[in-house]
Design a protein around this motif. Structure first.
Motif: not given
Ligand code: NAD
Length: 349
Positions: A146, A150, A180, A233, A255, A279, A283
């Protein structure tokens, strides 16, 4: 009225499930299977009313159709919700009941963990069905994949904004140093970015500061930092009426799921001249990682797939420009175009 709602949102199938022995009450919503089996997690939540649970399942499953489509995966969108207190110790009974209903759909729906459920719960689901991903010890921690996606979304945004995707010397404010946020900070640090970070958990901040030399600020100050890029995040809803006036960046890319509290906040970012990488495009590494488990991909192959997020984000920006719409709407349009293209394919044999 229920059929009108379902038809209005474009769903194919909604299954209402009950198991007398365990008291399990579940709803499985399959939004669209044009691209493949409907993938989406199981949420375990104490909904105030049944109607609220159905609406959540409908909304979340539709979101998965879009997310899976822009990730370039052969997956449709679905989601299930279990109604109840997610701290119950009675997990085996409930999740095995859920697994039996998932299995009864014959692979049209594949589940995974979500809010209120764990990999251990998915192991119970797995006792009853193979249509489950996110098992303990299977595809592993999704957050590095992930975070890499990003990172690529941030690079693409930089390219669009400044004509170069180099992050050398750019200042990036990261809200949330969790799974993340931590991996993202390390990747950005390696790319030469200067970092400002915040988290409500001091230990998590310390780990990032020690490994990347980031500067830490209080959690209520991170959104107002003078920086080039803001990377949410932590939790959803962080881009809202209160925070937008504080933003002093040119790009928002991170993320967190559902960053815009409401759609109109995407319009407001646009009006403020801030480039927003949607988003669920940024992500998508999370769902790529789940898919890797189903498809038997190696970690390297998942990371390569997450690399493509760079081009997907640029594609979204192109659609936004061509169609004169905000980027969050352009992401939906990209997903809809892919689904429509696949649906219109004519088999010629
Ligand atoms: P996480 O729980 O590990 O990290 C979130 C961090 O945010 C925590 O350290 C928490 O203390 C911190 N936090 C909470 N409120 C905060 C605040 N007000 N200010 C600053 N920090 C705050 O979660 P994660 O796995 O890193 O996921 C982060 C976000 O990305 C979530 O929104 C998640 O839904 C989304 N996401 C994660 C993945 C994944 O692979 N883990 C995939 C897709 C989307």
């Amino acid at each position: 009225q229920l059929f009108d709602t379902i038809a209005g949102m474009g769903h194919e199938q909604v299954v209402v499930c009950h198991d007398k022995a365990s008291g399990y009450r579940g709803i499985i919503a399959i939004h669209d299977t044009t691209l493949g089996p409907a993938l989406g997690g199981t949420r375990f939540w104490s909904y105030a009313t049944d109607a609220e649970a159905i609406v959540d399942a409908l909304r979340l499953s539709r979101g998965m159709t879009y997310k899976n489509a822009v990730a370039g995966l052969n997956l449709g969108g679905g989601k299930s919700v279990i109604i109840g207190d997610n701290r119950t110790p009675n997990r085996e009974m409930i999740f095995r009941a859920h697994g039996r209903f998932v299995d009864s759909l014959g692979g049209r729906y594949v589940t995974a963990e979500d809010v209120g459920t764990s990999t251990g719960d998915m192991d119970f689901v797995h006792m009853e069905t193979d249509y489950v991903a996110g098992l303990a010890g299977a595809s592993g921690d999704p957050s590095p994949v992930t975070a890499h996606g990003v990172f690529r979304a941030i690079q693409a945004s930089a390219f669009r904004r400044w004509g170069s995707d180099s992050l050398e010397g750019k200042t990036i404010a990261i809200q949330g140093c969790g799974n993340v946020g931590y991996h993202l900070a390390k990747e950005l640090h390696r790319a030469g970015a200067k970092l400002i970070v915040a988290d409500i958990d001091a230990e998590r901040v310390k780990r990032v500061v020690n490994e990347t030399g980031a500067r830490s600020v209080a959690t209520d100050e991170i959104v107002g930092q003078q920086a080039d890029i803001y990377a949410p995040c932590a939790l959803g809803g962080g881009i809202n009426d209160r925070t937008i006036p504080q933003l002093r960046v040119e790009i928002v890319a991170g993320a967190a799921n559902n960053q815009l509290l409401e759609d109109r906040h995407g319009d407001e970012l646009e009006a403020k001249g801030i480039l927003y990488a949607p988003d669920y495009v940024a992500n998508a590494g999370g769902v790529i990682n789940v898919y890797s488990e189903l498809a038997g991909w190696s970690r390297e192959r998942s990371l390569r797939k997450a690399d493509e997020i760079y081009h997907t984000v640029l594609n979204v920006f192109d659609i936004a420009k061509q169609d004169g719409i905000p980027t969050y709407q352009a992401a939906d349009r990209l997903a809809e175009r892919r689904i429509a293209a696949v649906r219109s394919m004519v088999k010629t044999w």
